[in-house]
Design an enzyme around this catalytic site. Structure first.
Site, PDB file in Angstrom:
ATOM      1  N   TYR A 161      39.260  38.197  44.325  1.00 41.36           N
ATOM      2  CA  TYR A 161      38.243  37.874  45.331  1.00 41.36           C
ATOM      3  C   TYR A 161      37.007  37.320  44.659  1.00 41.36           C
ATOM      4  CZ  TYR A 161      41.075  40.625  48.551  1.00 41.36           C
ATOM      5  OH  TYR A 161      42.101  41.108  49.315  1.00 41.36           O
ATOM      6  N   LYS A 172      46.615  38.319  45.238  1.00 43.38           N
ATOM      7  CA  LYS A 172      46.250  38.587  46.633  1.00 43.38           C
ATOM      8  C   LYS A 172      44.909  37.912  46.874  1.00 43.38           C
ATOM      9  CE  LYS A 172      45.267  42.721  49.528  1.00 43.38           C
ATOM     10  NZ  LYS A 172      43.822  42.946  49.597  1.00 43.38           N
TER      11      LYS A 172
END
Lengths: 268, 268, 268, 268, 268
Positions: free
Chosen positions: B147, B178
């Site tokens: 992220y 992810k």
């Protein structure tokens, strides 16, 4: 300094590293001019060119692709690197250990960046110490990306700064120092002199036209430099093998830039 | 990259991680919409659904509940995490060692968050290095929660930023990255391309209605993505099995969103 | 979660920790209301009361006095602590290693403070990781003093904050979480629910009158809590055994506060 | 203090270290007045002069050149050093481990810089501790470059400051302390007295004329000092052997400055 | 607490440490009032006086001189210390490891400074932990120099602050706590009470006249204190043995100050 003239990172004492650490250092934007360059397979294929002595990639790319190329490419594991999303003081994360590079990746040489002149100089030099001493245990040559930066470095292409960066390669125990091009053959001669037996290679930098790029390389070779590390100037080209053919002439065969361009014509 | 297509974290090369790290990352407030979701047993039961390839939980929850589910659930040990009581620069505490996850918890895969672009990027990359290399020793696949954040990241759902985040998964040696959903199938295709053989999964994010959620997942699959990691969009639902039935259709059976919704009707 | 119901830190699944870490945390001023409480022997004597499951002290006090009490008292080694002379961000020095506590002090359980929400949260969680994993090796239950603090925590007795603190005990792998009293039985029930199998005990806090103190404890027990950790409310009293008699009734014998007060009259 | 009078770093109890760490500390600019001094071979040749007890160089220079000189030169491995591109608080990177210096480089003594008075004093003292204790294991004498600096040190050539710097050499366990010249024989006597059995050597500093330089050295010897460490005052000279001949007279043969200058005439 | 009454750092349960760490902490200026005190031999000779239980010095001084005195003096290795050139937050460098002190120096006890109340409290407590636990392995008593300082400590000779400092000695596992004199016998009694079995010794401080100095010591002994650590008040005196004779009377023979002064007349 351990002799590295017969190590895979050299050919006839010269060095041509194909650098492909842009995915971490610059991100996908560097691949946009030549989209297939985003695919490491493309770059590994390019690296099978005999002019290339080593391919410099990070751990993840090496894990994923090197097993298919270990007979045809010599792996230079680039151990540290950081995204350019980060806005802080120049620093670089150590993303791979020497042990992992040597034992799991099958690396035949090691690459490590230091930023003399920044607030992280002391930390990076000490990380380099550990990497260099561990690489010696494995008998792996060490290439130092030596880029002076920081508040005290007003001009990082000034010849004094680049000569200092190359000298630090010698002082800290690098086998090869990768520095920016200092602008002229005369400046490059001084850079080489300061590095002693540490081989000096020029950083390829952003993309240039064929002649300008080859003339820089030629002046490095003429000045006694060992060669260059090149990334975008190869794999951002439509035909990367053509420029590698030309580099092979200039670096290993003492050809002039004109000879090299003729032997590797643009419309080949 | 080690082959992970036959590892428990995948099914037919696809991935559906049920994520349940909200107790540490967000606190009890995340359980309020569906109070039984505060009880890990409820979530472990949900995770026995065949669509779920792994359940991602922290050390304490794994210690307390996994012994009762180790035959029916594959444990993804999420190693780091931090409360949102903390107001500082994004960072994440390493709450479980790889050794403990592998030897004591019985984990079959490892999860680790990095925040590229923050002041902790260098530290987190280096923690990731140690985790990744240790996980390789145990043969455990590594899922990177990637992220981008921090002062240089103005928009963390911009496709360039997400493509960079996915590429960092490849560069640093993650088996699965992810990332946030980049907004469209086309953007997702580029994200996948940048990640090479690193599987890309979409982060489920905050709760959406069935159709909107499934359409995002469908576009990820159509774009060549491996699947998703989902938390609140499953266990904040009254009937979490119903949405898992639908996800199973979309992810593993190439069903359209309409087909998936029909096969798993709201009033089942 | 390892079963701790048969560990010395519990009795019939309940917990009553006598806490005596005030010499480091608050200094001699805490002993002034009852000067003999400065003498650890006095407190060790009190801790022989059967209602007390463990006595929590630091390394130095344990070294000096526990050898005389190891048959009659179960030692909970409180590993970290800091003086209140320090004005900085909440933090806590690790003053004793798990190895030393287990092998040299003869501890039967471990205590460790974390301050979620502070700038030291990440560091303290990571210290807790090491302590918890090492304690598991020795088979010692771990009690987490979980106190949310810092700039983001406006009210550290708010029930959401305390529920989060208790949940962190579960998430990070504590066997027991010591939290502040959230103000009501209903709030305490939610706190317990969030902690799952991690036992929740109330922090005794500053001295209160008998009835008020016992009513808080009663509501903890009624809400399904495991008990309390108490310091000043015991050893700042003139007759500490009397309040322990009453606590024994409330915690282990399901007595009402009135019954407990009658059984242990003030003028006994 | 281990006896070092028979160690290679001394001759008849006196010390003359030829220092060549300018490539890292100052960069190529220091070699400009005498360009051949950039070549370590030139300096190694100079170091074969019998007046020189040790040659102080960093890891990389030692690796590259010492194998050719190990019979004729005694290597003092200077372990730490930093570029002057860096504008921060004085600090120094540890670029070589004692183990590497002893086992791989063949060092016969160790050099380490500390900067008392700076914000890095505590860190540097602790690094020195590790270096000193490890050097004792290998039986290698330790030379401390002891230079007081920082906000509290208004004048780093004040005799009190230099006496303190020398005393720190004794207190921390250095065999030799290298300090600045305190300005007079009387001041130097006090400096020596403070250092006890730790040998005190004068730092050569920037280039001076022959007489001024030799008179400083003479006053060090007359004051009971052990000698000096000299760099630029030797290898920035056109005929470095001439000044070494003169230094040999002054340091080892109790000659006057006039005698020394006569024995080693400028036009030799 | 391990029994230390038969350890060399005590005599009949009392303690008189001769402290000589001023060379690092204060520098040569402390030796000016009595120039021979700069010579460690002078101080080692003084330390052979039977009133002295231990001599506290740093690593370098111990290495250089203790081999000549190991039969007549008991060495207390003072492990940490910092110059007063440094203007930063109070801190102290760890200049000697316990292992080195025990195995190489032959130390019979260990000294370590902590500064409760400063920004370095947490770090220093943790360093103390490691030192204390390692010293226990070697069976060496540990003396804690416990000096509260920092922004929260307005008056470091206030009795509450000194009582807290002494208590921290008990809490953290010191055998002896060295604190400032709290101003009166009554205050000293409370300080002793807080320290339990940890012996409390008074810090000698700056030079005082004989009567004033002995009266302070007498009140420490009368209050149940174990003795004192003294430096300048002994070796800054012209006849240090005379004041040691008097201290012997007061500390070990229950003499009054008058008796002590008569037995050791100024013109002896």
């Amino acid at each position: 300094m351990r002799p590295i003239d017969d190590a895979p990172v050299t050919r006839d004492g010269k060095v041509l590293v194909l650098a492909y650490d842009h995915g971490i250092e610059h991100g996908p934007v560097d691949f946009d001019p030549q989209p297939e360059s985003a695919n490491p397979e493309h770059v590994f294929e390019v690296a099978t060119h005999p002019a290339v002595t080593s391919l410099a990639v990070g751990k993840g790319v090496a894990e994923a692709y090197y097993p298919s190329y270990e007979d045809d490419v010599s792996l230079l594991a680039k151990l540290n690197g950081t995204s350019n999303l980060w806005m802080g003081e120049p620093d670089s994360a150590v993303n791979c250990s020497v042990e992992y590079a040597a034992e799991e990746l099958g690396a035949e040489s090691i690459g490590f960046t230091v930023y003399p002149g920044t607030n992280c100089e002391v930390e990076m030099f000490e990380e380099f110490r550990e990497v260099q001493e561990k690489a010696r245990e494995y008998g792996l040559p060490v290439v130092m990306w030596s880029y002076a930066r920081g508040q005290g470095v007003k001009n990082d292409t000034k010849d004094d700064v680049i000569a200092y960066a190359a000298r630090l390669g010698l002082e800290l125990g690098a086998d090869v120092a990768k520095v920016k091009y200092p602008g002229s053959r005369e400046a490059m001669e001084r850079v080489n002199r300061m590095a002693g037996p540490t081989k000096v290679i020029m950083s390829g930098g952003s993309k240039k036209n064929d002649r300008e790029f080859l003339e820089n390389v030629k002046s490095v070779i003429d000045a006694g430099g060992a060669g260059l590390a090149v990334g975008r100037n190869v794999w951002q080209r439509e035909n990367p093998r053509r420029i590698l053919d030309a580099l092979e002439k200039v670096i290993y065969e003492e050809a002039s830039v004109d000879e090299a361009l003729q032997a590797a014509p643009a419309k080949a």
